[in-house]
Scaffold this motif. Structure first.
Motif, PDB file in Angstrom:
ATOM      1  N   LEU A 155      -9.605  -2.444  -1.200  1.00  7.22           N
ATOM      2  CA  LEU A 155      -9.277  -1.061  -1.530  1.00  7.22           C
ATOM      3  C   LEU A 155     -10.516  -0.186  -1.462  1.00  7.22           C
ATOM      4  O   LEU A 155     -10.494   0.915  -0.895  1.00  7.22           O
ATOM      5  CB  LEU A 155      -8.644  -1.006  -2.919  1.00  7.22           C
ATOM      6  CG  LEU A 155      -8.336   0.376  -3.500  1.00  7.22           C
ATOM      7  CD1 LEU A 155      -7.294   1.095  -2.662  1.00  7.22           C
ATOM      8  CD2 LEU A 155      -7.873   0.246  -4.950  1.00  7.22           C
ATOM      9  N   ARG A 156     -11.588  -0.651  -2.037  1.00  5.68           N
ATOM     10  CA  ARG A 156     -12.826   0.134  -2.065  1.00  5.68           C
ATOM     11  C   ARG A 156     -13.332   0.409  -0.650  1.00  5.68           C
ATOM     12  O   ARG A 156     -13.924   1.459  -0.388  1.00  5.68           O
ATOM     13  CB  ARG A 156     -13.873  -0.606  -2.891  1.00  5.68           C
ATOM     14  CG  ARG A 156     -15.121   0.207  -3.176  1.00  5.68           C
ATOM     15  CD  ARG A 156     -16.090  -0.538  -4.058  1.00  5.68           C
ATOM     16  NE  ARG A 156     -15.666  -0.563  -5.447  1.00  5.68           N
ATOM     17  CZ  ARG A 156     -15.365  -1.667  -6.132  1.00  5.68           C
ATOM     18  NH1 ARG A 156     -15.436  -2.845  -5.549  1.00  5.68           N
ATOM     19  NH2 ARG A 156     -15.005  -1.596  -7.392  1.00  5.68           N
ATOM     20  N   VAL A 184     -12.616   4.544  -7.756  1.00  5.29           N
ATOM     21  CA  VAL A 184     -11.604   3.489  -7.700  1.00  5.29           C
ATOM     22  C   VAL A 184     -11.336   3.006  -9.116  1.00  5.29           C
ATOM     23  O   VAL A 184     -12.271   2.723  -9.871  1.00  5.29           O
ATOM     24  CB  VAL A 184     -12.060   2.313  -6.804  1.00  5.29           C
ATOM     25  CG1 VAL A 184     -11.071   1.163  -6.890  1.00  5.29           C
ATOM     26  CG2 VAL A 184     -12.214   2.769  -5.353  1.00  5.29           C
ATOM     27  N   THR A 202      -5.326  10.634   1.975  1.00  2.00           N
ATOM     28  CA  THR A 202      -6.563  10.096   1.406  1.00  2.00           C
ATOM     29  C   THR A 202      -6.644  10.458  -0.075  1.00  2.00           C
ATOM     30  O   THR A 202      -5.996  11.404  -0.532  1.00  2.00           O
ATOM     31  CB  THR A 202      -7.806  10.653   2.117  1.00  2.00           C
ATOM     32  OG1 THR A 202      -7.866  12.069   1.925  1.00  2.00           O
ATOM     33  CG2 THR A 202      -7.781  10.334   3.604  1.00  2.00           C
ATOM     34  N   GLU A 209      -9.046   5.196   3.846  1.00  2.00           N
ATOM     35  CA  GLU A 209      -8.248   6.231   3.191  1.00  2.00           C
ATOM     36  C   GLU A 209      -8.784   6.604   1.811  1.00  2.00           C
ATOM     37  O   GLU A 209      -8.381   7.620   1.238  1.00  2.00           O
ATOM     38  CB  GLU A 209      -6.794   5.769   3.032  1.00  2.00           C
ATOM     39  CG  GLU A 209      -6.092   5.426   4.312  1.00  2.00           C
ATOM     40  CD  GLU A 209      -6.337   3.995   4.771  1.00  2.00           C
ATOM     41  OE1 GLU A 209      -5.937   3.655   5.888  1.00  2.00           O
ATOM     42  OE2 GLU A 209      -6.953   3.220   3.997  1.00  2.00           O
ATOM     43  N   VAL A 210      -9.653   5.756   1.263  1.00  2.97           N
ATOM     44  CA  VAL A 210     -10.128   5.962  -0.108  1.00  2.97           C
ATOM     45  C   VAL A 210     -11.354   6.860  -0.111  1.00  2.97           C
ATOM     46  O   VAL A 210     -12.364   6.576   0.540  1.00  2.97           O
ATOM     47  CB  VAL A 210     -10.438   4.621  -0.795  1.00  2.97           C
ATOM     48  CG1 VAL A 210     -11.118   4.840  -2.141  1.00  2.97           C
ATOM     49  CG2 VAL A 210      -9.147   3.832  -0.990  1.00  2.97           C
ATOM     50  N   SER A 211     -11.254   7.948  -0.838  1.00  2.46           N
ATOM     51  CA  SER A 211     -12.383   8.851  -1.044  1.00  2.46           C
ATOM     52  C   SER A 211     -12.517   9.087  -2.537  1.00  2.46           C
ATOM     53  O   SER A 211     -11.535   9.320  -3.233  1.00  2.46           O
ATOM     54  CB  SER A 211     -12.149  10.176  -0.312  1.00  2.46           C
ATOM     55  OG  SER A 211     -10.967  10.801  -0.776  1.00  2.46           O
ATOM     56  N   TYR A 271      -3.164   9.318  -5.313  1.00  2.00           N
ATOM     57  CA  TYR A 271      -3.959   8.087  -5.232  1.00  2.00           C
ATOM     58  C   TYR A 271      -3.519   7.189  -4.086  1.00  2.00           C
ATOM     59  O   TYR A 271      -2.336   7.120  -3.747  1.00  2.00           O
ATOM     60  CB  TYR A 271      -3.859   7.312  -6.554  1.00  2.00           C
ATOM     61  CG  TYR A 271      -4.382   8.119  -7.721  1.00  2.00           C
ATOM     62  CD1 TYR A 271      -5.749   8.219  -7.952  1.00  2.00           C
ATOM     63  CD2 TYR A 271      -3.514   8.846  -8.525  1.00  2.00           C
ATOM     64  CE1 TYR A 271      -6.236   9.003  -8.992  1.00  2.00           C
ATOM     65  CE2 TYR A 271      -3.990   9.637  -9.557  1.00  2.00           C
ATOM     66  CZ  TYR A 271      -5.354   9.712  -9.785  1.00  2.00           C
ATOM     67  OH  TYR A 271      -5.833  10.511 -10.797  1.00  2.00           O
ATOM     68  N   VAL A 272      -4.487   6.493  -3.513  1.00  2.11           N
ATOM     69  CA  VAL A 272      -4.210   5.382  -2.611  1.00  2.11           C
ATOM     70  C   VAL A 272      -3.998   4.156  -3.493  1.00  2.11           C
ATOM     71  O   VAL A 272      -4.889   3.762  -4.248  1.00  2.11           O
ATOM     72  CB  VAL A 272      -5.384   5.143  -1.640  1.00  2.11           C
ATOM     73  CG1 VAL A 272      -5.115   3.922  -0.763  1.00  2.11           C
ATOM     74  CG2 VAL A 272      -5.648   6.379  -0.799  1.00  2.11           C
ATOM     75  N   ARG A 323       0.825  -1.200   0.000  1.00  2.00           N
ATOM     76  CA  ARG A 323       0.000   0.000   0.000  1.00  2.00           C
ATOM     77  C   ARG A 323       0.865   1.258   0.000  1.00  2.00           C
ATOM     78  O   ARG A 323       1.830   1.350   0.759  1.00  2.00           O
ATOM     79  CB  ARG A 323      -0.918   0.030   1.225  1.00  2.00           C
ATOM     80  CG  ARG A 323      -1.783   1.283   1.327  1.00  2.00           C
ATOM     81  CD  ARG A 323      -2.626   1.313   2.588  1.00  2.00           C
ATOM     82  NE  ARG A 323      -1.793   1.425   3.791  1.00  2.00           N
ATOM     83  CZ  ARG A 323      -2.274   1.590   5.023  1.00  2.00           C
ATOM     84  NH1 ARG A 323      -3.595   1.644   5.212  1.00  2.00           N
ATOM     85  NH2 ARG A 323      -1.458   1.693   6.053  1.00  2.00           N
ATOM     86  N   PRO A 349      -8.677   9.011  -4.171  1.00  2.00           N
ATOM     87  CA  PRO A 349      -9.254   7.898  -4.924  1.00  2.00           C
ATOM     88  C   PRO A 349      -8.313   6.688  -4.902  1.00  2.00           C
ATOM     89  O   PRO A 349      -7.103   6.831  -4.676  1.00  2.00           O
ATOM     90  CB  PRO A 349      -9.397   8.470  -6.338  1.00  2.00           C
ATOM     91  CG  PRO A 349      -9.444   9.943  -6.151  1.00  2.00           C
ATOM     92  CD  PRO A 349      -8.546  10.226  -4.987  1.00  2.00           C
ATOM     93  N   GLY A 350      -8.866   5.524  -5.145  1.00  2.00           N
ATOM     94  CA  GLY A 350      -8.080   4.302  -5.075  1.00  2.00           C
ATOM     95  C   GLY A 350      -7.647   3.792  -6.430  1.00  2.00           C
ATOM     96  O   GLY A 350      -8.377   3.927  -7.423  1.00  2.00           O
TER      97      GLY A 350
END
Length: 235
Positions: free
Chosen positions: A104-105, A114, A25, A109-111, A54-55, A18, A27-28
């Motif tokens: 991931l979704r 994706v 934070t 941390e993901v905003s 991006y994450v 990761r 998008p993934g």
């Protein structure tokens, strides 16, 4: 810097590398490896994507094989990478990619959206994932399995970007044109970029594969495409 998470699967704990963006934070992006594993090159691209906002999750797809890390300076790197890929059932790699995408979704941390990006082996795997999972963007660099996955093309409706070299001995131009025809037939959001004189794996910095001009042209296009559809680019 990256850390390693584990994603629980029916077969055991899948290691997933990761990377977080500077803000912590964003998008993934699911990043899927070449046949050489989560190599220094893949880690470098993951870090690039994290810096862009991006994450990034990169699953270690060879974890079942207990293969360890390949030496990227090994003269037989290609042969050893191909041997590993042949040992890994596609269904297992696909299941691990989908499990990683689900994790991931759900990550705090993901905003935002994706997406999925893959190189060579991972480029085909990313396409397969996009046919089965709702993703907001797909980037495939010279997806080596694509000729065998074209029956899935109608299921890939997400915006997609495909990079190929015109001098690819593994995916000759006539094959690339068949891929283009299938992928764009029912998806007007599919983009193709052909790189003159570039061979297979042209983005990999290994001198055996690298095409500096193609790599330098493709990456900004990739970042712009991801920014358009996921909206995280921070420069």
């Amino acid at each position: 810097m990256s850390d390693v998470l584990t994603v629980t699967t029916d077969s055991g704990d899948l290691p997933v590398h990761r990377w977080l963006p500077p803000s912590g934070t964003g998008p993934g992006l699911l990043l899927l490896q070449e046949i050489f594993g989560v190599s220094d090159y893949i880690r470098s691209r993951a870090a690039d994507l994290a810096r862009a906002g991006y994450v990034v999750y990169a699953p270690q797809l060879y974890w079942r094989l207990d293969a360890g890390e390949l030496d990227e300076a090994d003269p037989d790197l290609l042969g050893k990478g191909m041997a590993l890929a042949q040992q890994l059932p596609w269904a297992d790699a696909l299941a691990d990619a989908r499990a990683s995408l689900t994790a991931l979704r759900a990550a705090p941390e993901v905003s935002g959206g994706v997406g999925v990006i893959g190189f060579c082996y991972g480029g085909g795997l990313a396409f397969n994932v996009a046919a089965l999972e709702p993703v907001d963007a797909l980037v495939s660099y010279y997806g080596s399995a694509l000729p065998n996955l074209l029956d899935l093309a109608q299921a890939v409706g997400t915006p997609s970007l495909h990079h190929f070299g015109t001098a690819d001995a593994y995916l000759p131009l006539d094959v690339v044109e068949k891929i283009r025809a299938a992928v764009t037939a029912d998806n007007d959001r599919a983009e193709f970029e052909l790189h003159e004189g570039a061979g297979h794996a042209f983005d990999n910095p290994n001198p055996a594969f690298h095409h500096p001009g193609a790599s330098a042209a493709a990456w900004p296009h990739t970042l712009a495409f991801l920014d358009e559809h996921l909206g995280a680019a921070q420069g």
